[in-house]
Design an enzyme around this catalytic site. Sequence first.
Site, mmCIF file in Angstrom:
data_model
loop_
_atom_site.group_PDB
_atom_site.id
_atom_site.type_symbol
_atom_site.label_atom_id
_atom_site.label_comp_id
_atom_site.label_asym_id
_atom_site.label_seq_id
_atom_site.Cartn_x
_atom_site.Cartn_y
_atom_site.Cartn_z
ATOM 1 N N THR A 408 -9.816 1.903 -0.901
ATOM 2 C CA THR A 408 -9.952 1.587 0.519
ATOM 3 C C THR A 408 -10.702 2.720 1.192
ATOM 4 O O THR A 408 -10.303 3.886 1.109
ATOM 5 C CB THR A 408 -8.577 1.353 1.190
ATOM 6 O OG1 THR A 408 -8.769 1.125 2.591
ATOM 7 C CG2 THR A 408 -7.644 2.531 0.999
ATOM 8 N N HIS A 460 5.639 4.985 -8.354
ATOM 9 C CA HIS A 460 6.311 6.037 -9.115
ATOM 10 C C HIS A 460 7.162 5.498 -10.262
ATOM 11 O O HIS A 460 7.643 6.256 -11.102
ATOM 12 C CB HIS A 460 7.178 6.891 -8.186
ATOM 13 C CG HIS A 460 7.176 8.350 -8.556
ATOM 14 N ND1 HIS A 460 6.965 8.793 -9.828
ATOM 15 C CD2 HIS A 460 7.360 9.456 -7.800
ATOM 16 C CE1 HIS A 460 7.027 10.118 -9.851
ATOM 17 N NE2 HIS A 460 7.255 10.544 -8.633
#
Length: 489
Positions: A408, A460
């Site tokens: 992005t 994560h």
Amino acid sequence: MTDSSVREFKMPDVGEGLTEAEILKWYVQPGDTVTDGQIVCEVETAKAAVELPIPYDGVVRELHFPEGTTVDVGTSIIAVAVGGAADAAPAAPAAEAPAEAAPAEEAEEPKPAARQPVLVGYGVSTAATRRRPRKSAAAPAAPAAAAVQAELNGGAPVAPAAPAAPAAPAAPAAAPAPVTRERPLAKPPVRKLAKDLGVDLASVVPSGPDGIITREDVHAAAAPAAAPAPAAPAGPAPVPAAAPAPAAASVAEHGPARETRVPVKGVRKATAAAMVGSAFTAPHVTEFVTVDVTRTMKLVEELKQDKEFTGLRVNPLLLIAKALLVAIRRNPEVNASWDEAAQEIVVKHYVNLGIAAATPRGLIVPNIKDAHTRTLPELAGALGELVATAREGRTSPAAMQGGTVTITNVGVFGVDTGTPILNPGESAILAVGAIKLQPWVHKGKVKPRRVTTLALSFDHRLVDGELGSKVLADVAAVLEQPKRLLTWA
């Protein structure tokens, strides 16, 4: 001709798992002749704008919904007389003046049983929705139907209205909806809201497209319900007149409209749901690095003059995308997804590189399939095509499925960096900040250099801190020394 010659074209599922679509534009009108494969309308799903072709020949008899209406998948949107133009003739009068003929046709009570099987209170045929029912006389004629209607309306607080004789003159003005429709049009969540608030949908004035009652209409109907209660016992007119006066003064003081409500639908609705699901499903970690990209900017200018890139769009995003692909090749474990059902990490040996694109309809993330196999000119061509298609609003649902990682570019808005949210099902997203001329220590001296900040968010569960740091460091290293594109490739 009989009704058997009329074909109903239903809203198709133009993507995987989509449940509704908004009609953006009709390309045909009642009476028009259509052929198999002809585009009849453009609709916007939760993923993209799509043109719908009609699957048979005939004459358009009726458009069931106007432009701007959100229709559930499987609901009929257009009727086509396959026998010829003769079938289309009755359509215009039926659509233009149903309200006048409706009172005399009250005897056609069994007709609702022949309607399309759509959601309760939503998407019924025009003839049924525009029949004008009688008010008090219809109740004894069909007590069972009235009971069912009262239940669907969420419980009608109509009983208190009967003894309140002084309030009778105000009743016709507060209930215009039943005059135009057999039963109020509202989606199931709105009906539940009305039931919870004790609002009779028959007394609500609809503001939605095609006369559909919205949540705001229900709240508006519930709010004034408290005001007339104290006003009813006060017989004299001066008492009610004194109460609205401060409100009118307040409106005049602060302006006619202090708030604007925008319906959340289409791409923006899907994006909101996806971001909420991603943010509260995948544990996000974001790391940052500031890097000198002066050499990369020089390489961009050189590539623009290269014959291999003639006619192609060359910009920093091209080399940033290539740098990320190189980093993924050096750290393949980052290109993965989490399988919650199987409790497995799925490492992918291909890269479908997503590029976040801001469009008038909202944020979309189409991806370049198998980006890891493309040469730099091929990658430049794919990026240019992807951006152009997104700006035109023609990105297909397939182009937005199956992404693995995303870039992005918030720098185009002058933003230094951010903490991007993962695209659902992906493992990482790289945010690229604005490239600015800043003082930088280069070869022991402070010099003006082209500098930017990169931010990498990752899941994560899939990517630990070490792996995420390696990926981000590799991207930064390539952008600082573009020759690593050769040595690391």
